[in-house]
Design a protein around this motif. Structure first.
Motif, short mmCIF file in Angstrom:
data_model
loop_
_atom_site.label_atom_id
_atom_site.label_comp_id
_atom_site.label_asym_id
_atom_site.label_seq_id
_atom_site.Cartn_x
_atom_site.Cartn_y
_atom_site.Cartn_z
N GLY A 1 4.97 5.71 -7.98
CA GLY A 1 6.29 5.76 -7.33
C GLY A 1 6.26 5.17 -5.93
N CYS A 2 5.13 4.53 -5.55
CA CYS A 2 4.99 3.95 -4.21
C CYS A 2 5.37 4.97 -3.13
N ARG A 3 4.98 6.24 -3.36
CA ARG A 3 5.41 7.28 -2.43
C ARG A 3 4.61 7.32 -1.13
N GLY A 4 3.36 6.80 -1.19
CA GLY A 4 2.57 6.80 0.04
C GLY A 4 2.78 5.50 0.80
N VAL A 5 3.61 5.53 1.86
CA VAL A 5 3.90 4.30 2.60
C VAL A 5 3.06 4.29 3.87
N LEU A 6 2.25 3.24 4.02
CA LEU A 6 1.34 3.20 5.18
C LEU A 6 2.09 2.70 6.41
N THR A 7 1.97 3.43 7.51
CA THR A 7 2.68 3.05 8.73
C THR A 7 1.77 2.29 9.69
N ARG A 8 0.52 2.15 9.33
CA ARG A 8 -0.43 1.39 10.18
C ARG A 8 -1.46 0.78 9.23
#
Ligand SMILES: *Cc1c(COP(=O)(O)O)cnc(C)c1O
Length: 762
Positions: A657-664
């Motif tokens: 579900g592409c739930r882990g979105v990396l912010t860095r």
């Protein structure tokens, strides 16, 4: 050192009662725990009175096993066997200590005293192994570092000893002086200082000072140079001593060994690299036990290892030992080997496989196996090849911690109250069989399980103490009687009693032991107050049914604000059981306290039993009980290993579900554990943190069935193969249950059977 009974008797100022000829017997093996007996001819039994029991009670059994020399106190009133020697003293514990002091004082060689919060045993084993090829060295067995262990260690010193290494461990203020008086070290080692077991100490500095009392007699002290408190404490207390900082165990051991052996170079000293100081225990495919000993392979290590194995493995199976060359000073080799042969025979070892043969030998799968070899990596490989479980995700269970927690709760209760160990739900997820064996070994009165199948599994594994079954309803109740299980009855009807009799008859069982459950406020199951008299009438028609105990369960023992409710339950239980006993005309053993109940209501407790559950596993029933609970030891550690590491740019996503979105830009590690292993899906997406190389790392994305991902960007040492601690001593399980809005009971009980359980003793 002269080990004759005559010398011992004189040294401890005993009144000797016994035959003349026993005075010349040599007793080189001091025994304080009857279960550790292996060499009756060479043993002298010290009958200690402790909080958990009275050694005098074991004299008949030890006599029957062949022991003939006993140190007892004046109040011993048991049989005085005509062909046995009784050394009568005022206080057995005091003479055990004073004799050890005497033995130490006659010894003129170097004595090393090791203390610290952690790493004592490892450093002791490393130092021993480094020096043993070069000198005659003895050391405390295993982790014999307590008020009893240290005096027993003094017996290791013989006439040929050049260096003796002792470990000293304390759990509260005031204990070190006694140990220091015995050990009188000439060289000290202070390994570390942590926050553990803090309750007995005022402050870290206070704790450091107390531990450092060990070094008063030393000329030199080696210490952990990374710890400021240790350094400051030693400088303040001992400005005139030679204080030498060391960095890491290896450096510590090299420096200490060089000083002890009078060497100016540390380069030539070979220091082994032990991973652990413990014994791992597992089952084989054929249901036997296999034990892998990380301790040094030498005579004394093998003796204590075999003792551990014998005390907990399946009986009536052959015992095979896979052994390396025992480490010793080369001059001693012949004597050591001769003694080893004798010891192996005493322990009933049927076959010995040498380290050279072990790769080609065929090991019978139905035999218990004990492995202690020089190459620990090779031993570990053999152990893994024989165990049934190989999964890298494992729940490591410290069985010594189970025993320590048992004793901690035991000490809160009056002497006559015995503990029932709750091992329902696969021993709260920790393993019912191994925990059951441990409980049987340390003297639990009974164990209790929830369902019949659990009870049957325990009997099959050789657990012989009574097993209570809390919810015995099942398809075939004959299994209860076929396996000598004790069912609980929750209604007192004629039908129920008749049915039990019928099943018992079918199995040819004539004494039917049952436990009666009363409802005093949980409102779940059990007899109510007005059921008691009709039940008594009914029971009179079934004289073969014996009420082994009557019990009830507290609903609010862990709620600090609901004492009224608990006190109401306690009073009702008292009233109901009194009227039951009066109507039956005899007393029945009673129990009502669970872990929280023992913690909070033990003071006025008068009943025969109490039921210890979650506390056994080192977990508080509720965090609010921390201040009123004795220090517990963590039992379970859930660990796995990183199987993949990758770097991704900011904006990339992780998982379903592409739930882990990396912010860095991030380093993401994958670990082989998922919701099928009992890692709740609600722990995903950063809701939980797991410990990797000293850093708590958040989960990223959804937890999958068999895998999950963690962000290890802030843990630079994380790599494929790094250990990940999900919960355990350094990552409290309460953190996980808090995230899930549940209690630790649920988290631990849900770790799935797929996760390997790995048992060990320290
Ligand atoms: C589970 C259970 C216990 C143990 O409770 P803890 O809180 O784990 O100590 C005691 N008695 C009964 C009847 C139980 O079901």
């Amino acid at each position: 050192m002269d080990n004759s009974v005559a010398t011992l008797s004189a040294a401890i100022n005993a009144c000797y009662i016994g035959p003349e000829d026993l005075l010349q017997r040599s007793v080189s093996v001091p025994l304080t725990d009857s279960r550790s007996l292996y060499d009756p001819d060479a043993s002298v039994f010290f009958a200690l009175r402790t909080a958990s029991g009275d050694g005098h009670n074991y004299i008949p059994q030890l006599y029957a096993a062949g022991v003939r020399v006993f140190v007892v106190d004046e109040s011993y009133s048991g049989t005085r066997y005509a062909d046995a020697a009784f050394l009568v003293v005022d206080d057995v514990m005091a003479v055990l200590r004073s004799y050890a002091c005497g033995r130490r004082r006659r010894f003129t060689g170097q004595v090393v005293g090791i203390t610290g919060s952690r790493g004592k045993t490892i450093v002791k084993e490393m130092l021993y192994a480094a020096m043993a090829p070069l000198a005659n060295v003895v050391r405390s067995p295993r982790s014999f570092n307590s008020q009893t262990g240290v005096p027993l260690s003094a017996w290791e010193i013989t006439d040929d000893t050049q260096v003796a290494i002792f470990e000293a461990g304390i759990s509260r203020m005031g204990e070190m002086q006694t140990l220091a008086d015995i050990i009188q070290p000439t060289v000290g080692i202070f390994t570390s200082l942590t926050g553990e077991h803090d309750d007995g100490f005022a402050s870290p500095a206070g704790k450091a000072r107390e531990k450092a009392l060990l070094f008063a007699s030393c000329h030199t002290v080696f210490y952990n140079g990374e710890n400021r408190i240790i350094e400051q404490t030693l400088r303040a207390m001992y400005p005139d001593k030679c204080l030498i900082p060391a960095f890491g165990n290896d450096d510590m051991v090299r420096k200490a060994a060089a000083a002890l052996l009078g060497m100016s170079e540390t380069r030539n000293i070979e220091v082994p690299v032990p991973v652990n100081s413990r014994i791992d225990i597992a089952d084989t495919d054929a249901g036997a036990s296999i034990a892998f000993d990380h301790f040094t392979c030498d005579l004394s290590g093998i003796i204590t290892g075999l003792d551990t194995v014998r005390r907990r493995t399946v009986r009536n199976r052959r015992l095979v030992a896979v052994l390396g060359e025992p480490l010793c000073n080369p001059e001693e080799m012949d004597a050591v080997n001769a003694r080893l042969q004798h010891v192996l025979q005493l322990f009933g070892v049927t076959r010995v496989i040498s380290e050279n043969e072990m790769s080609s030998a065929v090991i019978p799968s139905d035999a218990n196996v004990y492995i202690n070899v020089t190459s620990k990596a090779a031993g570990r490989a053999l152990y893994s090849s024989l165990t049934t479980r190989r999964n890298v995700t494992r729940l490591e269970i410290n069985l010594d911690a189970v025993a320590a927690n048992f004793r901690a709760y035991r000490s809160l209760l009056p002497k006559q109250t015995r503990l029932i160990g709750m091992i329902k739900a696969f021993g709260y997820g920790c393993g019912d069989i191994e925990v059951g064996r441990t409980l049987q070994d340390i003297g639990a009165a009974k164990v209790a399980v929830a369902v019949v199948d659990e009870g049957v599994a325990l009997r099959r594994a050789g657990i012989s103490i009574p097993i209570m079954v809390l919810d015995p309803w099942c398809e075939n109740m004959r299994a209860i009687f076929a396996n000598h299980l004790e069912p609980t009855i929750i209604d007192g009807s004629e039908d129920m009693l008749a049915m039990l009799e019928e099943y018992a008859d079918a199995e040819g069982v004539s004494d039917i032991n049952v436990h009666l459950k009363l409802d005093t406020g949980m409102h779940r199951v059990g007899l109510h107050e007005d059921d008691i008299m009709p039940f008594v009438e009914c029971l009179k028609r079934h004289p073969r049914i014996h009420i082994a105990s009557v019990f009830s369960h507290l609903a609010t023992a862990d709620c600090l604000d609901k004492d009224n409710y608990t006190n109401g339950q306690l009073a009702l239980f008292r009233r109901m059981t009194d009227s039951l006993c009066n109507a039956l005309g005899h007393s029945i053993p009673r129990h009502i306290l669970n872990t929280a109940g023992i913690t909070r209501y033990a003071k006025d407790h008068i009943y025969e039993f109490a039921r210890l559950g979650i506390g056994l596993y080192g977990i508080l029933p509720d965090p609010s009980l921390r201040d009123v609970t004795p220090p517990l030891t963590t039992v379970a550690k859930l660990v796995t290993r990183i199987i993949a590491v990758s770097e991704y740019p900011a904006g990339a996503t992780v998982g379903y579900g592409c739930r882990g979105v990396l912010t860095r830009p991030s380093v993401i590690a994958t670990i082989p554990v998922g919701y099928a292993d009992g890692i709740d899906r609600h722990l995903g997406n950063g809701n939980a943190h797991f410990l990797v190389e000293g850093t708590m790392c958040p989960t990223v994305g959804n937890i999958c069935m068999d895998l999950c991902m963690i962000d290890v960007t802030d843990a630079p040492l994380a790599a494929v193969g790094s250990e990940v601690q999900i919960f355990g001593p350094e990552a409290p399980i309460q953190r996980i249950s808090d995230v899930l809005g549940t209690i630790p009971y649920e988290v631990i009980a849900r770790i799935s059977p797929r996760v390997q359980r790995l048992y060990f003793r320290e």
